[in-house]
Enzyme design. Sequence first.
Site, PDB file in Angstrom:
ATOM      1  N   VAL A   1       0.853  -1.351   0.109  1.00  0.00           N
ATOM      2  CA  VAL A   1       0.125   0.049   0.057  1.00  0.00           C
ATOM      3  C   VAL A   1       0.787   1.273   0.024  1.00  0.00           C
ATOM      4  O   VAL A   1       0.575   2.162  -0.724  1.00  0.00           O
ATOM      5  CB  VAL A   1      -0.893  -0.201   1.121  1.00  0.00           C
ATOM      6  CG1 VAL A   1      -1.476   1.276   1.527  1.00  0.00           C
ATOM      7  CG2 VAL A   1      -1.969  -1.065   1.074  1.00  0.00           C
TER       8      VAL A   1
ATOM      9  N   ASP B   1      10.298   3.327   6.387  1.00  0.00           N
ATOM     10  CA  ASP B   1       9.932   1.977   6.679  1.00  0.00           C
ATOM     11  C   ASP B   1      11.022   1.556   7.860  1.00  0.00           C
ATOM     12  O   ASP B   1      12.208   1.678   7.613  1.00  0.00           O
ATOM     13  CB  ASP B   1      10.077   1.143   5.705  1.00  0.00           C
ATOM     14  CG  ASP B   1       9.115  -0.085   5.766  1.00  0.00           C
ATOM     15  OD1 ASP B   1       8.119  -0.457   5.033  1.00  0.00           O
ATOM     16  OD2 ASP B   1       9.628  -1.023   6.435  1.00  0.00           O
TER      17      ASP B   1
ATOM     18  N   THR C   1      -1.959  -4.593   9.768  1.00  0.00           N
ATOM     19  CA  THR C   1      -2.882  -4.816  10.625  1.00  0.00           C
ATOM     20  C   THR C   1      -3.354  -6.151  10.553  1.00  0.00           C
ATOM     21  O   THR C   1      -4.681  -6.529  10.118  1.00  0.00           O
ATOM     22  CB  THR C   1      -4.004  -3.957  10.463  1.00  0.00           C
ATOM     23  OG1 THR C   1      -4.459  -3.740   9.176  1.00  0.00           O
ATOM     24  CG2 THR C   1      -3.766  -2.549  11.036  1.00  0.00           C
TER      25      THR C   1
ATOM     26  N   CYS D   1      -5.834  -9.356   3.539  1.00  0.00           N
ATOM     27  CA  CYS D   1      -6.999  -8.398   3.452  1.00  0.00           C
ATOM     28  C   CYS D   1      -8.348  -9.326   3.589  1.00  0.00           C
ATOM     29  O   CYS D   1      -8.804  -9.261   4.933  1.00  0.00           O
ATOM     30  CB  CYS D   1      -7.186  -7.673   2.497  1.00  0.00           C
ATOM     31  SG  CYS D   1      -5.911  -6.370   2.314  1.00  0.00           S
TER      32      CYS D   1
ATOM     33  N   ARG E   1       1.639 -13.979   2.270  1.00  0.00           N
ATOM     34  CA  ARG E   1       1.362 -13.789   3.500  1.00  0.00           C
ATOM     35  C   ARG E   1      -0.088 -14.485   3.626  1.00  0.00           C
ATOM     36  O   ARG E   1      -0.883 -14.319   2.741  1.00  0.00           O
ATOM     37  CB  ARG E   1       0.849 -12.103   3.705  1.00  0.00           C
ATOM     38  CG  ARG E   1       2.077 -11.563   4.165  1.00  0.00           C
ATOM     39  CD  ARG E   1       2.204 -10.050   4.044  1.00  0.00           C
ATOM     40  NE  ARG E   1       1.550  -9.684   2.788  1.00  0.00           N
ATOM     41  CZ  ARG E   1       0.936  -8.302   2.493  1.00  0.00           C
ATOM     42  NH1 ARG E   1       1.089  -7.457   3.804  1.00  0.00           N
ATOM     43  NH2 ARG E   1       0.295  -7.798   1.729  1.00  0.00           N
TER      44      ARG E   1
HETATM   45  N1  LIG Z   1      -1.866  -5.355   0.342  1.00  0.00           N
HETATM   46  C1  LIG Z   1      -3.225  -4.699  -0.343  1.00  0.00           C
HETATM   47  O1  LIG Z   1      -3.509  -5.113  -1.096  1.00  0.00           O
HETATM   48  C2  LIG Z   1      -4.047  -4.098   0.923  1.00  0.00           C
HETATM   49  C3  LIG Z   1      -5.186  -3.193   0.293  1.00  0.00           C
HETATM   50  C4  LIG Z   1      -5.998  -2.324   0.966  1.00  0.00           C
HETATM   51  C5  LIG Z   1      -5.463  -2.414   2.356  1.00  0.00           C
HETATM   52  N2  LIG Z   1      -4.449  -2.791   2.835  1.00  0.00           N
HETATM   53  C6  LIG Z   1      -4.178  -2.543   4.238  1.00  0.00           C
HETATM   54  O2  LIG Z   1      -2.993  -1.734   4.402  1.00  0.00           O
HETATM   55  C7  LIG Z   1      -2.128  -1.969   5.367  1.00  0.00           C
HETATM   56  C8  LIG Z   1      -0.694  -2.297   5.182  1.00  0.00           C
HETATM   57  O3  LIG Z   1      -0.736  -3.240   4.163  1.00  0.00           O
HETATM   58  P1  LIG Z   1       0.336  -3.632   3.097  1.00  0.00           P
HETATM   59  O4  LIG Z   1      -0.087  -4.770   2.365  1.00  0.00           O
HETATM   60  O5  LIG Z   1       1.050  -2.522   2.339  1.00  0.00           O
HETATM   61  O6  LIG Z   1       1.298  -4.130   4.043  1.00  0.00           O
HETATM   62  P2  LIG Z   1       2.837  -4.865   3.952  1.00  0.00           P
HETATM   63  O7  LIG Z   1       3.236  -5.761   4.952  1.00  0.00           O
HETATM   64  O8  LIG Z   1       3.300  -5.065   2.487  1.00  0.00           O
HETATM   65  O9  LIG Z   1       3.618  -3.303   4.235  1.00  0.00           O
HETATM   66  C9  LIG Z   1       3.874  -2.919   5.550  1.00  0.00           C
HETATM   67  C10 LIG Z   1       5.124  -2.204   5.554  1.00  0.00           C
HETATM   68  O10 LIG Z   1       5.354  -1.598   6.990  1.00  0.00           O
HETATM   69  C11 LIG Z   1       6.161  -1.590   7.585  1.00  0.00           C
HETATM   70  N3  LIG Z   1       6.192  -1.640   8.857  1.00  0.00           N
HETATM   71  C12 LIG Z   1       5.722  -2.300   9.702  1.00  0.00           C
HETATM   72  N4  LIG Z   1       5.731  -1.671  11.195  1.00  0.00           N
HETATM   73  C13 LIG Z   1       6.173  -0.661  10.816  1.00  0.00           C
HETATM   74  C14 LIG Z   1       6.537   0.613  11.809  1.00  0.00           C
HETATM   75  N5  LIG Z   1       6.072   0.630  13.033  1.00  0.00           N
HETATM   76  N6  LIG Z   1       7.009   1.690  11.183  1.00  0.00           N
HETATM   77  C15 LIG Z   1       7.016   1.709   9.769  1.00  0.00           C
HETATM   78  N7  LIG Z   1       6.794   0.710   9.078  1.00  0.00           N
HETATM   79  C16 LIG Z   1       6.535  -0.221   9.402  1.00  0.00           C
HETATM   80  C17 LIG Z   1       6.763  -3.099   7.065  1.00  0.00           C
HETATM   81  O11 LIG Z   1       8.232  -3.277   7.379  1.00  0.00           O
HETATM   82  C18 LIG Z   1       6.472  -3.094   5.553  1.00  0.00           C
HETATM   83  O12 LIG Z   1       7.222  -2.794   4.650  1.00  0.00           O
HETATM   84  C19 LIG Z   1      -2.869  -3.095   6.253  1.00  0.00           C
HETATM   85  O13 LIG Z   1      -3.576  -2.366   7.055  1.00  0.00           O
HETATM   86  C20 LIG Z   1      -3.590  -3.689   5.230  1.00  0.00           C
HETATM   87  O14 LIG Z   1      -4.740  -4.420   5.508  1.00  0.00           O
HETATM   88  C21 LIG Z   1      -3.531  -3.733   2.123  1.00  0.00           C
END
Ligand SMILES: NC(=O)c1ccc[n+]([C@@H]2O[C@H](COP(=O)([O-])OP(=O)(O)OC[C@H]3O[C@@H](n4cnc5c(N)ncnc54)[C@H](O)[C@@H]3O)[C@@H](O)[C@H]2O)c1
Length: 424
Positions: A22, A40, A90, A265, A330
């Site tokens: 995201v 990050d 999350t 998700c 994941r």
């Molecule tokens: N993947 C999707 O397609 C998608 C779509 C809609 C919503 N979301 C939501 O968006 C959010 C992020 O999902 P994602 O898929 O991008 O996750 P992801 O795991 O791909 O990326 C999250 C990033 O955050 C970093 N991170 C973790 N803890 C951290 C912190 N304390 N400070 C800074 N960086 C930190 C991780 O190292 C990682 O690079 C989640 O809540 C998810 O449910 C995801």
Amino acid sequence: MADNSQTIYQVPQIAVVGLGYVGLPLAVALAQHYPVIGYDVNIERVKELKAGDDRTDEISRDTLLGSSLALTSDTAELRPVDVFIVAVPTPVDEQKKPDLEALRSASKMVGGALGAGNIVVFESTVYPGVTEGVCGRILEAESGLRSGQDFFLGYSPERINPGDKEHTVDRITKIVAGQTPMVTEQLEAIYGSINSGNIFRATDIRTAEAAKVIENAQRDINIAFVNEIAVIFERLGLCTHDVLDAAGTKWNFLNFKPGLVGGHCIGVDPYYLAHVAESAGLEPEIVLAGRRINDGLSAVITARIDELCKKEDRILVLGITFKENVPDIRNSKVVDLVRQLQASGREIDVFDPLADPLETEREYGIIPVDQPKGLYDCAITAVAHNIFQPQMLYGLLSAGGMVADIKGIWRHEIWPNGIRYWSF
Ligand SMILES: NC(=O)c1ccc[n+]([C@@H]2O[C@H](COP(=O)([O-])OP(=O)(O)OC[C@H]3O[C@@H](n4cnc5c(N)ncnc54)[C@H](O)[C@@H]3O)[C@@H](O)[C@H]2O)c1
């Protein structure tokens, strides 16, 4: 009230916290219009991104290297920032309860860098109340500033879909909600700059949080419905995919296909909804029934393979990622299937050129093979990657072997060598 003390930033300095599926595409898109720094905690991830390598496959090397996006894992570089956008994971814990640890720690970190007048927007999927009730409080405690007076909260759920090159951040409607009308206006300007103003203003932050969580819960329930009918029709000797093709000709029939539901998700967010319902004293029925059905599909498939194959059969599983054409492993439910098949003592080879072998081994203790080797008695198409083609199985399956095609992608194929075929 608070709005009086807040000004609209014309060219805000933005920090995107969490550069995953995201955060990275959003940061790159925003960097075309604003000064943006991407932060990050994962030092390795930042190093890779600086070298132009996005292991999520969402942003190309050329785009990444050509972007003005600054990258860091050093919190000291997060000043001065006007608007923080938080996109950290999350997930759920072992009890399937919301695990807000990353969100809490990111809020703590942002709280330490927060200045008067700043806006903190959350994009992570949460249940209604988390942005203000959990993150807002941490931000206040860390910064010594007052939420809604000295700094402001916002929520803007993300809808992008890993591997989906059509519904990208610049093409989809973005929901925004701010703690005050002025914050909402600011968010509308920022997000509108990357998607031609395609913004929906939600009534308030809790409404926006709720909207996101039900989008994914609805999908989960719809898939659970087709997974349930797939089991019924199989018992009746009907091909579910043929039934769905026929029913799908009705204008309002919803187009869902049976399959394993994993990922970060759809298989997770309904638990956020269930959690908030339970904390309000309600027992969600359909939401959790959907989860049970979808999580139970791997056992249904294993039982079918047990009926159709012998105990000593060698099995090739095609795909380990949570969905087709992405490297994301994941919460992959193929892992459940592999473990259940292994439990009966069978030799199982997993082949998935898209998945990172080291990550797969680290996460699940499963080492994917570089190439399928020798003859297999059964091949399971668990994930419908485009790179998988039926011809690749011709020399890999023994005569009379079986293709178990979970997604039904090859059901119109004529198989040579007496190869048997099963699908829903
Ligand atoms: N993947 C999707 O397609 C998608 C779509 C809609 C919503 N979301 C939501 O968006 C959010 C992020 O999902 P994602 O898929 O991008 O996750 P992801 O795991 O791909 O990326 C999250 C990033 O955050 C970093 N991170 C973790 N803890 C951290 C912190 N304390 N400070 C800074 N960086 C930190 C991780 O190292 C990682 O690079 C989640 O809540 C998810 O449910 C995801």
